[in-house]
Design an enzyme around this catalytic site. Sequence first.
Site, PDB file in Angstrom:
ATOM      1  N   LYS A   1     -15.446  29.925  17.605  1.00 23.47           N
ATOM      2  CA  LYS A   1     -14.246  30.020  18.434  1.00 23.47           C
ATOM      3  C   LYS A   1     -13.495  31.327  18.204  1.00 23.47           C
ATOM      4  O   LYS A   1     -12.783  31.793  19.091  1.00 23.47           O
ATOM      5  CB  LYS A   1     -13.356  28.807  18.213  1.00 23.47           C
TER       6      LYS A   1
HETATM    7  C1  LIG Z   1     -15.997  23.949  19.185  1.00 25.50           C
HETATM    8  C2  LIG Z   1     -17.295  23.899  18.435  1.00 25.50           C
HETATM    9  C3  LIG Z   1     -18.494  23.481  19.059  1.00 25.50           C
HETATM   10  C4  LIG Z   1     -18.528  22.997  20.487  1.00 25.50           C
HETATM   11  O1  LIG Z   1     -18.316  24.026  21.421  1.00 25.50           O
HETATM   12  P1  LIG Z   1     -17.958  23.682  22.938  1.00 25.50           P
HETATM   13  O2  LIG Z   1     -17.609  24.998  23.549  1.00 25.50           O
HETATM   14  O3  LIG Z   1     -16.783  22.752  22.885  1.00 25.50           O
HETATM   15  O4  LIG Z   1     -19.153  23.044  23.566  1.00 25.50           O
HETATM   16  C5  LIG Z   1     -19.658  23.505  18.318  1.00 25.50           C
HETATM   17  N1  LIG Z   1     -19.672  23.879  17.013  1.00 25.50           N
HETATM   18  C6  LIG Z   1     -18.544  24.284  16.385  1.00 25.50           C
HETATM   19  C7  LIG Z   1     -18.610  24.663  14.958  1.00 25.50           C
HETATM   20  C8  LIG Z   1     -17.313  24.317  17.065  1.00 25.50           C
HETATM   21  O5  LIG Z   1     -16.201  24.715  16.434  1.00 25.50           O
END
Ligand SMILES: *Cc1c(COP(=O)(O)O)cnc(C)c1O
Length: 476
Positions: free
Chosen positions: A117
């Site tokens: 993120k």
């Molecule tokens: C948020 C997240 C995901 C999922 O991503 P999306 O964009 O919601 O599909 C997967 N792995 C980690 C470590 C995350 O923080």
Amino acid sequence: MRYLSTRGHPDRLRFCDILLEGLAPDGGLYMPEAYPQLDRAALDRLRQVHAKQGYAELAYEILSLYIDDIPAADLRALCHKTYTAAVYGTEAIVPVRPLEPGLYIEALSNGPTLAFKDMAMQLLGNLFEYELARRGQELNILGATSGDTGSAAEYAMRGKKGLRVFMTSPHGRMSPFQQAQMFSLQDPNIHNLAVEGVFDDCQDLVKAVSNDLDFKARYKIGTVNSINWARLLAQVVYYFAGYFQVAPDNQTRVSFTVPSGNFGNVCAGHVARMMGLPIAQLVVATNENDVLDEFFRSGVYRVRGSADTFETSSPSMDISKASNFERFIFDLLGRDAPRVRELFGAGLSQTGRFDLSQDPAFAQAASRYGFASGKSTHADRLATIRAVHAAHGETVDTHTADGIKVGREQRDPAVPMIVLETALPIKFAATIVEALGHEPPCPAKFNGIEDLPRRVTVMPADLAQLKAYIAQHCDA
Ligand SMILES: *Cc1c(COP(=O)(O)O)cnc(C)c1O
């Protein structure tokens, strides 16, 4: 470039108009009117840009196809300020490494909070600061987190002018490392609010504040959730960077497997593919919360109630509905906005499901858009973490393990597969200990983080108290 709503609202907006917004006024999600098309010559040029000038310049090139209301020099400066070796620990920003023949891992987790993120949120922090200054405005970001989103938002917005963050989280329920990461921030514009309750209580509080339109306007409340188009756009860049590292030329097809929850990450892959990046398959890997795997297998999209939403050991993929999924369905149905409005609006809120199994478009999810899917459980996760450790001496996090498990199952031996690494294992240490019997490695810069002084306010799940806290800490 103009943006439109998946539900047919007549507005056609520019990038900076939707940057600070969440949903479109009709409840839809913003989408570009059309995907810029990259032919072979354009891909060759981007490959050169990436090779010679690096990730930040590649980001600038791709973003500038979608953003025409920020002067080029400013946008370029924002990209170069965001994607630095100092922040990501490597010049490559998203280095790809081979795990086994034909299977690669692309590291998206070298940013400040060790989860993917950061890739988008770091850019969002700089874009927000820039745009708010240009407008002479302020914004107070209110959010609810079970871990990764909140910390990524706080590390992106800390110290930024014109911005404050009020982040609620369920008291005592995040992993010890996640708590340490968030609560050790001492920046005055960052407010950690540990709510006595579960994640749903935090989300309900945030919704209740946002539904109070007077309060929302008076205290300039905004969000940074995963439906924000700018976040999605920032993520498109690393599909190109991953592709350029694995494919020797711009004809070779490559597949990606993406650990998925809200469908934000893999939706960015869909955008890259629609632009002409030679992606064969986009494999959606889910955990026990298999809303998306169920859809890609059966054509039925069924949102889950809170009783059917499981707390798993890959918690950042624990979702009851996939907030960005509407974007893909919009494309799948030939951008038929009235139909999307019917499916995701009244239909979904009444029945909690829709069924495209009999619609000829459903078959195209695989045949035309390259989608495939699979699911991984706690037992699969432990087995994968153990097997990868035994074979390669490397420790992968629980979400990435879900990706590796599903990527191996779905892969075509003739096509290289890139699994996106979405977090580092230190964030989810308890499950690593369960799998391997010892703690995962901790990057040096985080040594001792759990002993730092903490800045957090514990409060009951009480709307009046949350509002009072916000009011008291904004100079309204
Ligand atoms: C948020 C997240 C995901 C999922 O991503 P999306 O964009 O919601 O599909 C997967 N792995 C980690 C470590 C995350 O923080």
